[in-house]
Design a protein around this motif. Structure first.
Motif, PDB file in Angstrom:
ATOM      1  N   LEU A 165      -2.031   3.785  -4.372  1.00 57.21           N
ATOM      2  CA  LEU A 165      -1.664   2.251  -4.913  1.00 57.21           C
ATOM      3  C   LEU A 165      -1.711   1.267  -3.958  1.00 57.21           C
ATOM      4  O   LEU A 165      -1.229   1.156  -2.706  1.00 57.21           O
ATOM      5  N   VAL A 166      -2.401   0.179  -4.405  1.00 51.98           N
ATOM      6  CA  VAL A 166      -2.371  -1.136  -3.909  1.00 51.98           C
ATOM      7  C   VAL A 166      -1.817  -2.165  -5.002  1.00 51.98           C
ATOM      8  O   VAL A 166      -2.106  -2.174  -5.835  1.00 51.98           O
TER       9      VAL A 166
ATOM     10  N   LEU B  11       0.995  -1.093  -0.191  1.00 49.23           N
ATOM     11  CA  LEU B  11       0.051  -0.117  -0.029  1.00 49.23           C
ATOM     12  C   LEU B  11       0.907   1.169  -0.077  1.00 49.23           C
ATOM     13  O   LEU B  11       1.738   1.567   1.040  1.00 49.23           O
ATOM     14  N   LYS B  12       0.810   2.009  -1.144  1.00 50.09           N
ATOM     15  CA  LYS B  12       1.765   3.225  -1.170  1.00 50.09           C
ATOM     16  C   LYS B  12       0.970   4.427  -1.608  1.00 50.09           C
ATOM     17  O   LYS B  12      -0.049   4.329  -2.165  1.00 50.09           O
ATOM     18  N   TYR B  13       1.369   5.515  -0.871  1.00 57.83           N
ATOM     19  CA  TYR B  13       0.784   6.660  -0.938  1.00 57.83           C
ATOM     20  C   TYR B  13       1.802   7.705  -1.654  1.00 57.83           C
ATOM     21  O   TYR B  13       2.888   7.865  -0.971  1.00 57.83           O
TER      22      TYR B  13
ATOM     23  N   LEU C 286      -4.477  -1.830   4.346  1.00 55.62           N
ATOM     24  CA  LEU C 286      -4.155  -2.577   3.153  1.00 55.62           C
ATOM     25  C   LEU C 286      -4.693  -4.196   2.827  1.00 55.62           C
ATOM     26  O   LEU C 286      -5.358  -4.573   1.832  1.00 55.62           O
ATOM     27  N   LYS C 287      -4.928  -4.974   4.219  1.00 58.84           N
ATOM     28  CA  LYS C 287      -5.571  -6.031   4.278  1.00 58.84           C
ATOM     29  C   LYS C 287      -7.089  -5.834   3.653  1.00 58.84           C
ATOM     30  O   LYS C 287      -7.675  -6.522   3.095  1.00 58.84           O
ATOM     31  N   LYS C 288      -7.723  -4.688   4.241  1.00 57.64           N
ATOM     32  CA  LYS C 288      -8.929  -4.315   3.663  1.00 57.64           C
ATOM     33  C   LYS C 288      -8.966  -4.148   2.129  1.00 57.64           C
ATOM     34  O   LYS C 288      -9.794  -4.607   1.752  1.00 57.64           O
ATOM     35  N   TYR C 289      -8.326  -3.545   1.623  1.00 58.60           N
ATOM     36  CA  TYR C 289      -8.277  -3.284   0.208  1.00 58.60           C
ATOM     37  C   TYR C 289      -7.957  -4.550  -0.525  1.00 58.60           C
ATOM     38  O   TYR C 289      -8.758  -4.617  -1.516  1.00 58.60           O
ATOM     39  N   VAL C 290      -6.990  -5.344   0.070  1.00 56.64           N
ATOM     40  CA  VAL C 290      -7.026  -6.648  -0.874  1.00 56.64           C
ATOM     41  C   VAL C 290      -8.050  -7.365  -0.629  1.00 56.64           C
ATOM     42  O   VAL C 290      -8.536  -8.068  -1.608  1.00 56.64           O
ATOM     43  N   ASN C 291      -8.929  -7.515   0.348  1.00 55.26           N
ATOM     44  CA  ASN C 291     -10.042  -8.152   0.633  1.00 55.26           C
ATOM     45  C   ASN C 291     -11.272  -7.791  -0.497  1.00 55.26           C
ATOM     46  O   ASN C 291     -11.957  -8.827  -1.094  1.00 55.26           O
ATOM     47  N   TYR C 292     -11.257  -6.515  -0.568  1.00 54.42           N
ATOM     48  CA  TYR C 292     -12.189  -5.984  -1.605  1.00 54.42           C
ATOM     49  C   TYR C 292     -11.814  -6.331  -3.026  1.00 54.42           C
ATOM     50  O   TYR C 292     -12.799  -6.476  -3.754  1.00 54.42           O
TER      51      TYR C 292
ATOM     52  N   CYS D 183       3.241   0.926   3.042  1.00 52.95           N
ATOM     53  CA  CYS D 183       3.787  -0.422   3.775  1.00 52.95           C
ATOM     54  C   CYS D 183       3.707  -1.581   3.152  1.00 52.95           C
ATOM     55  O   CYS D 183       3.022  -1.652   1.913  1.00 52.95           O
ATOM     56  N   GLU D 184       4.409  -2.923   3.361  1.00 50.36           N
ATOM     57  CA  GLU D 184       4.212  -4.045   2.618  1.00 50.36           C
ATOM     58  C   GLU D 184       3.689  -4.939   3.877  1.00 50.36           C
ATOM     59  O   GLU D 184       4.217  -4.977   4.875  1.00 50.36           O
ATOM     60  N   TRP D 185       3.107  -5.972   3.286  1.00 45.25           N
ATOM     61  CA  TRP D 185       2.487  -7.122   4.093  1.00 45.25           C
ATOM     62  C   TRP D 185       2.582  -8.442   3.447  1.00 45.25           C
ATOM     63  O   TRP D 185       2.259  -8.499   2.279  1.00 45.25           O
TER      64      TRP D 185
END
Length: 354
Positions: A42-43, A21-23, A184-190, A116-118
């Motif tokens: 960006l995701v 997740l980058k801003y 980031l986890k929320k965005y990836v889930n959507y 961040c990166e996950w």
């Protein structure tokens, strides 16, 4: 049994994916026909949101982000407010930077990138926060030492101020290592139908002239976690190979190339060489035997189109590096992604004591 367990672990590790997740925030002056401020999120390198000083509103950039905003009706309004505030702050910081470097007029650009990166298997998280001025590094955060690194003398005064603000450092670290990964986890889930998909590329072998290197070009793959390399008789080649960077295509997929020098290889030995493409999450490799190679003489229009496309993509990437920068989040509002800093602190970021 040990072998079975070991193989299972290998398969599990191979399927691991690191999401990001980058801003990006960019404030500029003197750039004709270009917004003075741009904010982009960006995701996994995919643009999910956009704001600029011309439209003055935050907008979703992916279809699945529309579902996200429907479930959170205040999301875009809140992001718009953050971006408007950031726009004013970057205008101030741009003037401060010009004073630090004793500059006037002309084109000047202040940039910030954080995020961040996950790793979705190990749960490992990495955070980053860095600033640039006129295309060069200005100051960046070292999360391990919780200090700021100032490669420019003009940034030392900022480094000392930020290093001494322990409360802000703790807040920033909490955002980058806790809050950012949660969002980031929320965005990836959507966006899992898009972000977790795999698309294999088309692979072509290209050569400009008989004396030119042979370029193995793979385009149209997703995600960007891919490898392209050459083999000879099944063994990986490292000499006489020039690996290119992974570049984005206009449709959200990616492309890359690997050039092989063959000036000393007789044509009858070409079939001993293979170009191999590997994509994360896909078991089978794409192997292309060095046999039939397209050249300028055979299909000049094909090569011309590819060269033009590569130039256009590179130009878009350079523009993206200039304009990407992001949405500010409030830390106290549990329903919104917070920002590592508040407005009052940002006003003093580059100009302490003013």
């Amino acid at each position: 049994m040990r072998k079975v367990i070991f193989l299972l672990c290998l398969c599990h590790a191979a399927s691991a994916v690191t999401h990001s997740l980058k801003y990006f925030l960019t404030g500029s002056t003197g750039v004709p026909n270009f917004p003075e401020f741009v904010a982009v999120g960006l995701v996994d390198e995919l643009e999910i949101s956009h704001y600029d000083s011309n439209t003055r509103r935050a907008e979703p950039k992916q279809d699945w982000m529309n579902n996200f905003t429907e479930d959170d009706p205040q999301y875009l309004e809140t992001q718009t407010g953050y971006c408007k505030g950031a726009q004013q702050l970057f205008k101030v910081n741009l003037e401060v930077a010009k004073q630090r470097f004793n500059q006037t007029g002309d084109v000047h650009i202040v940039q910030r990138m954080y995020g961040c990166e996950w790793d979705d298997v190990t749960e490992e998280v990495k955070g980053y926060n860095q600033y640039g001025y006129n295309g060069e590094d200005f100051i960046s955060l070292d999360l391990e030492t919780e200090t700021w690194v100032a490669p420019k003398q003009q940034a030392v005064i900022t480094k000392h101020k930020w290093d001494n603000d322990k409360a802000w450092m703790a807040q920033t670290k909490h955002y980058l290592t806790k809050i950012c990964p949660e969002w980031l986890k929320k965005y990836v889930n959507y966006g899992r139908s898009v972000l977790l998909r795999t698309e294999l590329p088309s692979v072509s072998l290209l050569q400009k002239t008989p004396s030119s290197p042979v370029s193995c070009h793979a385009t149209g793959f997703y995600p960007d976690r891919a490898t392209l390399f050459w083999r000879k008789d099944g063994e990986d080649l490292h000499e006489d190979v020039d690996l290119g960077e992974i570049l984005p295509n206009h449709d959200g997929t990616f492309q890359m190339s690997a050039d092989l020098k063959l000036s000393s290889v007789p044509p009858e030995d070409w079939r001993r060489y293979d170009c191999v493409f590997q994509l994360s999450g896909v078991t089978d490799d794409l192997v292309t035997r060095l046999d039939k190679v397209r050249t300028n003489r055979e299909k000049p229009t094909d090569m011309t189109v590819l060269i033009i496309a590569a130039v256009v993509v590179l130009a878009l990437v350079l523009i993206a590096v200039i304009i990407y920068r992001v949405f500010f989040y409030k830390k106290k509002d549990a329903k919104r992604p917070p920002s590592p800093v508040n407005n009052a602190e940002v006003l003093e970021e580059l100009n302490p004591g003013s």
